[in-house]
Design a protein around this motif. Structure first.
Motif, PDB file in Angstrom:
ATOM      1  N   PRO A 103      48.085  30.744  52.493  1.00 12.39           N
ATOM      2  CA  PRO A 103      47.444  30.432  51.219  1.00 12.39           C
ATOM      3  C   PRO A 103      47.398  31.677  50.338  1.00 12.39           C
ATOM      4  CG  PRO A 103      45.809  30.550  52.971  1.00 12.39           C
ATOM      5  CD  PRO A 103      47.143  30.695  53.620  1.00 12.39           C
ATOM      6  N   PHE A 104      47.419  31.470  49.035  1.00 10.53           N
ATOM      7  CA  PHE A 104      47.260  32.603  48.123  1.00 10.53           C
ATOM      8  C   PHE A 104      45.820  33.083  48.216  1.00 10.53           C
ATOM      9  CE2 PHE A 104      50.472  29.903  45.748  1.00 10.53           C
ATOM     10  CZ  PHE A 104      51.552  30.591  46.263  1.00 10.53           C
ATOM     11  N   PRO A 105      45.592  34.359  47.922  1.00 15.05           N
ATOM     12  CA  PRO A 105      44.225  34.881  48.084  1.00 15.05           C
ATOM     13  C   PRO A 105      43.314  34.456  46.941  1.00 15.05           C
ATOM     14  CG  PRO A 105      45.700  36.611  47.344  1.00 15.05           C
ATOM     15  CD  PRO A 105      46.541  35.401  47.512  1.00 15.05           C
ATOM     16  N   PHE A 106      43.311  33.178  46.642  1.00 13.95           N
ATOM     17  CA  PHE A 106      42.297  32.698  45.715  1.00 13.95           C
ATOM     18  C   PHE A 106      41.713  31.379  46.194  1.00 13.95           C
ATOM     19  CE2 PHE A 106      46.302  31.261  43.859  1.00 13.95           C
ATOM     20  CZ  PHE A 106      47.034  32.399  43.559  1.00 13.95           C
ATOM     21  N   SER A 107      40.954  30.715  45.355  1.00 12.21           N
ATOM     22  CA  SER A 107      40.178  29.579  45.847  1.00 12.21           C
ATOM     23  C   SER A 107      41.075  28.422  46.299  1.00 12.21           C
ATOM     24  CB  SER A 107      39.241  29.077  44.757  1.00 12.21           C
ATOM     25  OG  SER A 107      39.997  28.396  43.774  1.00 12.21           O
ATOM     26  N   VAL A 108      40.475  27.538  47.084  1.00  5.66           N
ATOM     27  CA  VAL A 108      41.177  26.340  47.545  1.00  5.66           C
ATOM     28  C   VAL A 108      41.723  25.599  46.334  1.00  5.66           C
ATOM     29  CG1 VAL A 108      40.872  24.111  48.691  1.00  5.66           C
ATOM     30  CG2 VAL A 108      39.700  26.137  49.578  1.00  5.66           C
ATOM     31  N   TYR A 109      40.863  25.425  45.352  1.00  8.79           N
ATOM     32  CA  TYR A 109      41.246  24.676  44.156  1.00  8.79           C
ATOM     33  C   TYR A 109      42.462  25.310  43.492  1.00  8.79           C
ATOM     34  CZ  TYR A 109      40.817  22.103  39.763  1.00  8.79           C
ATOM     35  OH  TYR A 109      41.061  21.295  38.684  1.00  8.79           O
ATOM     36  N   ASP A 110      42.400  26.625  43.287  1.00 14.62           N
ATOM     37  CA  ASP A 110      43.491  27.307  42.593  1.00 14.62           C
ATOM     38  C   ASP A 110      44.786  27.301  43.408  1.00 14.62           C
ATOM     39  OD1 ASP A 110      41.914  27.734  40.450  1.00 14.62           O
ATOM     40  OD2 ASP A 110      41.349  29.793  40.987  1.00 14.62           O
ATOM     41  N   ASN A 147      33.379  23.263  49.123  1.00 17.58           N
ATOM     42  CA  ASN A 147      33.677  24.693  48.957  1.00 17.58           C
ATOM     43  C   ASN A 147      35.002  24.922  48.235  1.00 17.58           C
ATOM     44  OD1 ASN A 147      31.436  25.951  50.496  1.00 17.58           O
ATOM     45  ND2 ASN A 147      32.317  24.726  52.148  1.00 17.58           N
ATOM     46  N   LEU A 148      35.265  24.096  47.247  1.00 17.72           N
ATOM     47  CA  LEU A 148      36.567  24.153  46.580  1.00 17.72           C
ATOM     48  C   LEU A 148      36.812  25.502  45.905  1.00 17.72           C
ATOM     49  CD1 LEU A 148      36.977  20.638  44.934  1.00 17.72           C
ATOM     50  CD2 LEU A 148      38.216  21.587  46.882  1.00 17.72           C
ATOM     51  N   TYR A 149      35.726  26.197  45.587  1.00 14.18           N
ATOM     52  CA  TYR A 149      35.909  27.456  44.854  1.00 14.18           C
ATOM     53  C   TYR A 149      35.758  28.681  45.753  1.00 14.18           C
ATOM     54  CZ  TYR A 149      36.205  24.206  41.111  1.00 14.18           C
ATOM     55  OH  TYR A 149      36.634  23.163  40.345  1.00 14.18           O
ATOM     56  N   LYS A 150      35.665  28.381  47.053  1.00  4.44           N
ATOM     57  CA  LYS A 150      35.634  29.470  48.024  1.00  4.44           C
ATOM     58  C   LYS A 150      37.084  29.890  48.292  1.00  4.44           C
ATOM     59  CE  LYS A 150      33.859  29.496  52.606  1.00  4.44           C
ATOM     60  NZ  LYS A 150      32.942  28.896  53.579  1.00  4.44           N
TER      61      LYS A 150
END
Lengths: 258, 238
Positions: A103-110, A147-150
């Protein structure tokens, strides 16, 4: 009725695919066709060329210097190695999930919205909806919805891998390629990925490289056995695992080599 | 993946239960054909057996596929081995019902001996009760109930010896009934064999529940029991 043509059952056809790393011939002429909405497993010992072949299907090998590919690979009858082909568009139609969850090192959503934004989608409602659908398809929604923004990196390996599957599904590809997607996961997470793939096959065509023969037998429709850069046998999974045509196939499946 | 296996196993169990009911009906038809002198019914049994055979083949195919593709272990493994072995026993019971039906037609052409047919009918009823109890134990995975059913086989063995002696005596008096008599002998032998297959079914249930391979045939487990039955009856003949 009769003049409405159903799309061909075959989505990818490959003919006499030869691949060279410099002068070394790694694939010796592989011809294999893949049907829509089927799961095909590619198996074989390490170094047999299964990952190399898989990476030919969305031109991932283009990135490796010194690689030449001969033969033809067609996606819906169009040569994917033709000069006019836009590789980014191709990879949107033929997505890929790798061995290590990345995964990219940003939020689940992003993470999940990444490909959509790249494609120019900005409408929040559309993004929200596609993110939710994709995470649901990848069977990880219930675990991440609060936790979509975690950061995606804070989730377990199995969850990360399913987030990566969701990221691929978000752009609605035709084909999903998976290169040993469960080899870094525990059996429960592996089973969840397998179930996810089974659930999405109504909509997608799945091609998976796996070292785990049980995995291939459990859920694939067809299995291809590669050895030393050759396609030894390609048949329905039930046939391959119950009465393969070649002695080599039987020997490999029984762990006599490889 | 687990769900897929569970679904497939459910289907297999369903098929097995259906096969059990059909086989039980086959026994009923074959012995009723005897007592009711109904040749048409006897012939139905013969044609009905094709159904049982194809059911068994289908079940075997599915079970083998599950073993090869899902590689079940532990409880799932025992479950699938049980159904595979048990279905062979059911299939064989079906074959015996056909033999009974064939002999029934042969009796029809000879003279019928009513008291013997009554006893055969009783033996068949016992067998069917045992079969339905064992199938019930199977569906409930109840090894205790299975063991109880197996114990009843000694009664079938006893009836077998008793009826065989009746036939011998009847034939001694009326040698002209030899055709029917010889058919009766085959019929009771088939019923006795069905009893043994029911015991096998019980053994597989015990295996499924406990993982132990056991011998539940009362005659085999304790040969003394059989000796008693045989010697008792020898005395009666004298």
């Amino acid at each position: 009725m009769a003049d409405v043509k159903a799309p061909s059952k075959k989505i990818i056809t490959s003919e006499n695919v030869y691949l060279y790393y410099g002068k070394k011939e790694a694939l010796h002429g592989i011809s294999m066709d893949f049907n829509r909405n089927e799961i095909t497993a590619l198996i074989g010992p390490s170094g047999c060329g299964k990952s190399t072949y898989l990476r030919c299907l969305n031109r991932m090998n283009d990135l490796i210097p010194g690689v030449t590919i001969n033969g033809s690979i067609r996606l819906d009858k169009e040569d994917i190695y033709a000069p006019k082909v836009d590789v980014v568009k191709l990879r949107k139609r033929v997505g890929m999930v790798f061995q290590q969850p990345n995964p990219f090192p940003f939020s689940v959503y992003d993470n999940v919205a990444y490909g959509l934004r790249l494609a120019g989608i900005k409408n929040k409602q559309v993004l929200d909806q596609r993110v939710e659908t994709s995470l649901k398809q990848a069977a990880v929604w219930d675990e991440v919805k609060d936790n979509l923004y975690k950061s995606a990196l804070e989730f377990s390996g199995g969850q990360q891998q399913r987030i990566c599957v969701a990221r691929v599904l978000a752009v609605e590809p035709d084909v999903v390629l998976l290169d040993e997607p469960t080899s870094a996961l525990d059996p429960i997470s592996s089973a969840q990925i397998e179930e996810t793939l089974l659930a999405i096959k109504d909509k997608y065509t799945v091609i998976i490289v796996t070292h785990n023969m049980q995995q291939a037998s459990r859920f694939s429709d067809k299995t291809a056995f590669l050895l030393n850069g050759n396609l030894v046998e390609f048949a329905k999974t039930s046939k391959m695992f119950m009465h393969p045509d070649k002695q080599e196939t039987s020997d490999y499946l029984n762990g006599k080599f490889g | 993946m687990r769900e897929l296996f569970v679904d497939e196993m459910k289907k297999l169990h369903g098929r097995f239960a259906e096969m059990g009911i059909n086989v039980s009906e086959q026994i009923y038809r074959s012995t009723t054909a005897l007592t009711d002198h109904d040749e048409a019914l006897a012939k139905e049994v013969t044609s009905g057996d094709n159904g049982t055979n194809s059911e068994e083949m289908e079940l075997e195919k599915q079970a083998l596929k599950l073993i090869a593709l899902q590689q079940p272990v532990a409880n799932d493994f025992r479950d699938i081995i049980t159904i595979l072995k048990a279905s062979s026993d059911l299939e064989r019971i079906g074959d015996h019902a056909v033999t009974i039906a064939r002999e029934t037609v042969r009796v029809k052409n000879g003279k019928q001996i009513s008291p013997i047919e009554k006893k055969i009918s009783l033996m068949s009823e016992n067998i069917r009760t045992m079969l339905s109890s064992v199938l019930d134990a199977y569906s409930k995975n109840d090894d205790k109930a299975a063991r109880q059913v197996a114990k009843k086989d000694i009664e079938i063995d006893r009836l077998y010896v008793e009826i065989r002696d009746d036939i011998t005596k009847a034939l001694a008096k009326h040698p002209e009934d030899a055709q029917s008599g010889s058919s009766y002998l085959i019929i009771i032998k088939m019923l006795e064999r069905i009893g043994d297959h029911i015991v096998n079914l019980a053994e597989w249930i015990v295996y499924n529940v406990t993982g132990k391979i056991v011998e539940l045939n009362p005659g085999k487990a304790d040969p003394e029991l059989l000796n008693n039955i045989f010697s008792d009856n020898l005395n009666v003949v004298k």
